[in-house]
Design an enzyme around this catalytic site. Sequence first.
Site, PDB file in Angstrom:
ATOM      1  N   ILE A  79       0.830  -1.203   0.000  1.00 21.93           N
ATOM      2  CA  ILE A  79       0.000   0.000   0.000  1.00 21.93           C
ATOM      3  C   ILE A  79       0.872   1.264   0.000  1.00 21.93           C
ATOM      4  CG2 ILE A  79      -0.225   0.127   2.508  1.00 21.93           C
ATOM      5  CD1 ILE A  79      -3.196   0.941   2.006  1.00 21.93           C
TER       6      ILE A  79
ATOM      7  N   GLY B  43       0.807  -5.276   1.576  1.00 22.85           N
ATOM      8  CA  GLY B  43      -0.424  -5.452   0.813  1.00 22.85           C
ATOM      9  C   GLY B  43      -0.257  -6.335  -0.408  1.00 22.85           C
TER      10      GLY B  43
ATOM     11  N   ASP C 151      -1.197  -9.733   0.597  1.00 21.63           N
ATOM     12  CA  ASP C 151      -2.663  -9.837   0.584  1.00 21.63           C
ATOM     13  C   ASP C 151      -3.151 -10.133  -0.826  1.00 21.63           C
ATOM     14  OD1 ASP C 151      -3.713  -8.828   3.388  1.00 21.63           O
ATOM     15  OD2 ASP C 151      -2.155  -7.417   2.827  1.00 21.63           O
TER      16      ASP C 151
ATOM     17  N   GLU D 173       3.181  -5.637   7.835  1.00 24.49           N
ATOM     18  CA  GLU D 173       2.302  -4.775   8.633  1.00 24.49           C
ATOM     19  C   GLU D 173       2.685  -4.720  10.101  1.00 24.49           C
ATOM     20  OE1 GLU D 173      -0.165  -5.916   5.024  1.00 24.49           O
ATOM     21  OE2 GLU D 173       1.362  -6.847   6.303  1.00 24.49           O
TER      22      GLU D 173
ATOM     23  N   ASP E 241      -4.845  -6.476   7.287  1.00 21.71           N
ATOM     24  CA  ASP E 241      -6.313  -6.469   7.348  1.00 21.71           C
ATOM     25  C   ASP E 241      -6.998  -6.584   5.993  1.00 21.71           C
ATOM     26  OD1 ASP E 241      -5.698  -3.973   6.346  1.00 21.71           O
ATOM     27  OD2 ASP E 241      -6.577  -2.829   7.999  1.00 21.71           O
TER      28      ASP E 241
END
Length: 270
Positions: free
Chosen positions: A66, A121, A124, A144, A152
Site C-alpha cells: 500500500i 499489501g 494480501d 504490517e 487487514d
Amino acid sequence: MSEYQAFVVELHDNVAHVQINRPEKINAMNAAFWTEIIDIFQWIDDTDAVRAVVLSGAGKHFSSGIDLMMLASVANDLGKDVGRNARLLRRKILELQASFNAVDTCRKPVLAAIQGYCIGGAIDLISACDMRYAAEDAQFSIKEIDIGMAADVGTLQRLPRIIGDGMLRELAYTGRMFGAEEARSIGLVNRVYADHQSLLAGVLEMARDIAAKSPIAVTGTKAMISYMRDHTINDGLEYVATWNSAMLQSNDLRVAIAAHMSKQTPEFVD
C-alpha cells in the site's frame, strides 16, 4: 478495455495480462489501484474471451504494498470523535478488502508472477490468486507488524489455507523477509524461475495452457475448490453433483471426448 492509471491490461490468446504499472513507485498501491482493480476483474468476469489471468508488476519489483501517501491521506480525515473515526476506518478497510475479494471471487484462474519485492499489501493480493510463481530474486514480507498494525486485507484469512497456520504465525509475528526458495518450500509459490523474463514467459505459457481447456470445466473446477474452503466434504460432493447435473450437458464434453478419441487438440468456444 479502458485506460488505467495504475495498470496496463492486455488480452492475447484468451489470457488477460494484468500488470501493475507504477514501477517508479515500486508499484505501490495508490488510490487508483484499489478502485481500478475492481473494474478490471469485473471486466474479466464478464468477458467470455478471457479464460485465464496473469497478474504481474512492471519493472524490478512486483509491489511494495500500500502507498504510504494513501495511508497518510486517510489519517488526515480522522477527527476527535473516536466513534466516527472507527466508522470511517472500518468503511475504508472494507473498501480495500473488496478490491482483493474481486480477485479471489473471479471465475477465471488468476496466476501471480512475482519478482523483486512482494511486501505488505502485495502479500494480501497474491493470497487472493489461484497460484503464485516467483523469480529467484523475489523477496516477501508480511510487513504490517513493523508499522504497528495487523494485516487487514486478506493475508491473515487466506494464507493459513495456503502455507499452514504455524508458518503464517511466524511470518506475521516477525515480519521477516524471506526469499523465493523458502516461499516455494512452504507452498506459497508453486515454482521458482531463474529471472523475471523466464518467469513471465513460463507463467504466460501455463495460463495459455489453462485457457485452451474447456472454459466450462475450468470455471466449474475453480468454483468447487473455492466452495470447499468453507464447507464439509459431504457439502462439496452434493454441490458438485448439482453443478455437474447442468454442466455435463455442455457441448464441451462431447468436443473433448471426440478430440481425445481422434488424438487431436480440442477447440472450445468462449
